[in-house]
Design an enzyme around this catalytic site. Structure first.
Site, mmCIF file in Angstrom:
data_model
loop_
_atom_site.group_PDB
_atom_site.id
_atom_site.type_symbol
_atom_site.label_atom_id
_atom_site.label_comp_id
_atom_site.label_asym_id
_atom_site.label_seq_id
_atom_site.Cartn_x
_atom_site.Cartn_y
_atom_site.Cartn_z
ATOM 1 N N ASP A 135 -0.689 -6.310 3.300
ATOM 2 C CA ASP A 135 0.351 -5.509 3.965
ATOM 3 C C ASP A 135 0.183 -5.235 5.474
ATOM 4 O O ASP A 135 -0.362 -4.187 5.871
ATOM 5 C CB ASP A 135 0.434 -4.134 3.297
ATOM 6 C CG ASP A 135 0.822 -4.177 1.848
ATOM 7 O OD1 ASP A 135 0.795 -5.246 1.242
ATOM 8 O OD2 ASP A 135 1.144 -3.104 1.321
ATOM 9 N N TRP A 195 -8.791 -6.510 -4.000
ATOM 10 C CA TRP A 195 -8.105 -5.254 -3.689
ATOM 11 C C TRP A 195 -8.939 -4.083 -4.211
ATOM 12 O O TRP A 195 -9.592 -4.192 -5.241
ATOM 13 C CB TRP A 195 -6.716 -5.289 -4.345
ATOM 14 C CG TRP A 195 -5.829 -4.169 -3.940
ATOM 15 C CD1 TRP A 195 -5.015 -4.103 -2.858
ATOM 16 C CD2 TRP A 195 -5.671 -2.928 -4.633
ATOM 17 N NE1 TRP A 195 -4.357 -2.910 -2.819
ATOM 18 C CE2 TRP A 195 -4.733 -2.158 -3.900
ATOM 19 C CE3 TRP A 195 -6.219 -2.370 -5.793
ATOM 20 C CZ2 TRP A 195 -4.341 -0.880 -4.303
ATOM 21 C CZ3 TRP A 195 -5.835 -1.094 -6.180
ATOM 22 C CH2 TRP A 195 -4.902 -0.371 -5.437
ATOM 23 N N TRP A 202 -11.149 -8.246 1.850
ATOM 24 C CA TRP A 202 -9.726 -8.290 1.464
ATOM 25 C C TRP A 202 -8.799 -7.665 2.507
ATOM 26 O O TRP A 202 -9.104 -6.594 3.045
ATOM 27 C CB TRP A 202 -9.565 -7.511 0.154
ATOM 28 C CG TRP A 202 -8.159 -7.250 -0.244
ATOM 29 C CD1 TRP A 202 -7.333 -6.263 0.241
ATOM 30 C CD2 TRP A 202 -7.378 -7.968 -1.198
ATOM 31 N NE1 TRP A 202 -6.093 -6.333 -0.366
ATOM 32 C CE2 TRP A 202 -6.101 -7.375 -1.254
ATOM 33 C CE3 TRP A 202 -7.635 -9.062 -2.035
ATOM 34 C CZ2 TRP A 202 -5.094 -7.832 -2.102
ATOM 35 C CZ3 TRP A 202 -6.635 -9.506 -2.879
ATOM 36 C CH2 TRP A 202 -5.384 -8.894 -2.901
ATOM 37 N N GLN A 215 -3.588 -3.197 5.347
ATOM 38 C CA GLN A 215 -4.396 -2.736 4.235
ATOM 39 C C GLN A 215 -5.693 -3.549 4.227
ATOM 40 O O GLN A 215 -5.679 -4.775 4.448
ATOM 41 C CB GLN A 215 -3.639 -2.927 2.917
ATOM 42 C CG GLN A 215 -2.396 -2.064 2.801
ATOM 43 C CD GLN A 215 -2.729 -0.640 2.409
ATOM 44 O OE1 GLN A 215 -2.812 -0.314 1.237
ATOM 45 N NE2 GLN A 215 -2.914 0.233 3.397
ATOM 46 N N TRP A 249 -2.611 4.046 1.587
ATOM 47 C CA TRP A 249 -1.722 2.910 1.356
ATOM 48 C C TRP A 249 -0.766 2.740 2.541
ATOM 49 O O TRP A 249 -0.863 3.424 3.554
ATOM 50 C CB TRP A 249 -0.976 3.102 0.035
ATOM 51 C CG TRP A 249 -1.844 2.819 -1.170
ATOM 52 C CD1 TRP A 249 -3.203 2.690 -1.198
ATOM 53 C CD2 TRP A 249 -1.398 2.633 -2.519
ATOM 54 N NE1 TRP A 249 -3.633 2.430 -2.477
ATOM 55 C CE2 TRP A 249 -2.548 2.392 -3.312
ATOM 56 C CE3 TRP A 249 -0.152 2.655 -3.146
ATOM 57 C CZ2 TRP A 249 -2.464 2.161 -4.687
ATOM 58 C CZ3 TRP A 249 -0.074 2.423 -4.519
ATOM 59 C CH2 TRP A 249 -1.222 2.181 -5.264
ATOM 60 N N ARG A 255 6.476 5.317 -2.243
ATOM 61 C CA ARG A 255 5.437 5.046 -1.246
ATOM 62 C C ARG A 255 5.956 4.215 -0.063
ATOM 63 O O ARG A 255 7.080 3.775 -0.038
ATOM 64 C CB ARG A 255 4.276 4.299 -1.907
ATOM 65 C CG ARG A 255 4.647 3.014 -2.613
ATOM 66 C CD ARG A 255 3.363 2.421 -3.233
ATOM 67 N NE ARG A 255 3.596 1.201 -3.964
ATOM 68 C CZ ARG A 255 3.762 1.118 -5.276
ATOM 69 N NH1 ARG A 255 3.739 2.214 -6.014
ATOM 70 N NH2 ARG A 255 3.949 -0.045 -5.870
HETATM 71 N N1 DQQ Z 1 0.377 -2.497 -1.227
HETATM 72 C C1 DQQ Z 1 1.681 -2.494 -1.818
HETATM 73 C C2 DQQ Z 1 2.265 -1.228 -1.311
HETATM 74 C C3 DQQ Z 1 1.121 -0.302 -1.335
HETATM 75 C C4 DQQ Z 1 -0.011 -1.164 -0.894
HETATM 76 C C5 DQQ Z 1 2.471 -3.710 -1.481
HETATM 77 C C6 DQQ Z 1 -1.326 -0.875 -1.544
HETATM 78 O O1 DQQ Z 1 3.350 -0.764 -2.058
HETATM 79 O O2 DQQ Z 1 1.302 0.794 -0.463
HETATM 80 O O3 DQQ Z 1 1.698 -4.854 -1.402
HETATM 81 O O4 DQQ Z 1 -2.320 -1.712 -1.030
#
Ligand code: DQQ
Length: 471
Positions: free
Chosen positions: A44, A67, A41, A59, A103, A158
């Site tokens: 971002d 995820w 996976w 990510q 994150w 975040r």
């Molecule tokens: N993905 C979100 C973010 C977070 C991350 C947006 C977590 O807000 O930090 O897709 O994988």
């Protein structure tokens, strides 16, 4: 000349093991010229430019195609086209503020060192990591560097985005003002370690751009400032930056489809380039069966248009991906889809110039089977003032429709720049609207291209290239 079968088989045995595996079990949906990790996976992207290198951090769940505990994957390119995968930059550390995931955040350079500001979970706190070479990262011993949100903030706090201004460091953190909308909270620091909360840079409107802001990005462009925010979709806001507040003048969508959490970098040609996460509208079972999920969008070069809206265009570097050329020709289209004889394939770049007066709907079908029982339809509708894409059959493509506002303006010729990469379709319409769609098939003959016009007839000038893979 046709090669004997034995020779063909021999040639296939000398290709690498990975290629054989792919040939033995062809995945008709896996993109070949969009960046992806080898498996599992991704989401971002977090772009960063340094000395001729485009770095994409993203990510990444190295353990599964869904995820999960988030790591920072890393890839680098010198030409915006070919990517080299690099070691994982960040991984969760047990018994630490990022024990449940590292994150999204950003990368900055300060005094010859590189710094990642990111969100550790759970709970959400803001953390720092440092590197000399962008490859090996050391987490700050005093993490988190920002431990708790200010009063009145909801659960989302975040995805820091930092920049240097007049000798100080500033960062916005994506958040939410309860019952009002998304909020980009502004902080200031001298050293990236000690941060003072100032005030919201900008507060959105939940009826327009969602209840919270994920992955904010903030930068100057053409004499204005742009604030990118994500909540369900990725939005752009263009306006003025005055007294450390953002005053929004115009806003819109960066894309109407499966494109999310987009962020930018600025390169040495002063180009502001945006990438998004190409989402996968598939079930966890389907993603696990495929063994991969998510891809990096193509780069989009941003500009401020004369009407104050955001311009988006593919960079010229993408031409390096072009293989076999299908020369420009004029094709008339009517209500029944007319398949084009020679242009076919799963990975194509197509330029289509369509005149849009006198009919309701005109466009192309891609990944069509010869019997048209399947296809991915892409069309402009002059009455709806929409650019849409959907899989299925005409006149009512039934599978999930992606769409974005697009007024073809009466009688004008529109230019669609289309990038098809197996399950990925990315479209740039007149450099002012973008649409991303995903389409999955099990049919190896779903490789045809056709044209149609409903409610009249249309002329289309079409030119295409087969696209080369990057791996
Ligand atoms: N993905 C979100 C973010 C977070 C991350 C947006 C977590 O807000 O930090 O897709 O994988």
């Amino acid at each position: 000349m046709r090669l004997p079968l034995v020779l063909l088989m021999l040639m296939s045995t000398i290709s690498c093991a990975e290629v054989n595996a792919v040939n033995a079990n062809p995945d008709l949906d896996r993109p070949i010229y969009h960046y992806m990790p080898p498996k599992n996976w991704m989401n971002d992207p977090k772009p960063f430019f340094h000395k001729g290198e485009y770095h994409i951090f993203h990510q990444y769940n190295p353990h599964d195609a869904v995820w999960g505990p988030m790591h920072w994957g890393h890839a680098v390119s010198t030409d915006l086209v070919r990517w080299k995968r690099l070691p994982i930059a960040l991984a969760p550390t047990p018994d630490s503020p990022d024990k449940d995931g590292c994150w999204t955040g950003c990368v900055v350079e300060k005094d010859g060192l590189f710094h990642i500001l990111y969100t550790g979970v759970d709970p959400q706190t803001q953390c720092l990591a440092t590197s000399r070479d962008l490859i090996t990262w050391e987490k700050h011993k005093g993490n988190p560097v920002i431990a708790a949100p200010p009063e009145g903030v909801g659960d989302c706090w975040r995805d820091p985005c930092a920049w240097k201004e007049d000798g100080d460091w500033y960062a916005i953190i994506g958040s939410e003002k309860r019952d009002v909308g998304g909020a980009a909270l502004l902080y200031r620091s001298k050293d990236l370690i000690h941060w003072d909360y100032m005030h919201p840079l900008f507060i959105g409107d939940k009826s327009r751009d969602g209840a919270m802001f994920e992955c904010p990005d903030f930068f100057p462009l053409g004499g204005k400032h742009v604030l990118i925010t994500s909540c369900g979709r990725t939005f752009w806001n263009i306006g003025r930056y005055v007294d450390h507040k953002f005053v929004c003048e115009k806003s819109g969508l960066t894309d109407g489809g499966q494109f999310y959490a987009a962020k930018t970098l600025i390169d040495d040609e002063k180009r502001r380039i945006l990438w998004g996460w190409l989402q996968e509208p598939r079930s966890p079972e389907e993603m696990r069966a495929a063994g991969w999920s998510g891809a990096l969008s193509l780069p989009r070069v941003l500009s401020l248009r004369a009407d104050g809206t955001l311009g988006m265009a593919p960079p010229p570097e993408l031409k390096a991906l072009r293989g076999k050329h299908y020369p420009s020709r004029s094709v008339a289209a009517g209500e029944a889809v007319s398949l084009i004889d020679d242009i076919r394939g799963g990975a194509l770049e197509i330029t289509a110039r369509i005149k849009v007066d006198g009919f309701g709907r005109a466009g192309l079908v891609l990944r069509a089977t010869p019997d048209l029982s399947e296809g991915l339809y892409l069309w402009v509708d002059a009455k709806e003032k929409l650019l849409s894409a959907a899989g299925g059959r005409l006149p009512d493509p039934s599978v999930r429709r992606e769409q974005i506002a697009f007024d073809p303006s009466d009688g004008a010729e529109i230019e669609l720049r289309i990038y098809l990469d197996h399950s990925v379709l990315e479209v740039f319409a007149d450099g002012r609207a973008c649409l991303t769609a995903r389409h999955y098939t099990k049919r190896a003959d779903a490789d045809r291209v056709g044209l149609f016009a409903v409610g009249g007839s249309a002329k289309c000038i079409i030119e295409a290239w087969e696209m080369k893979g990057i791996w």
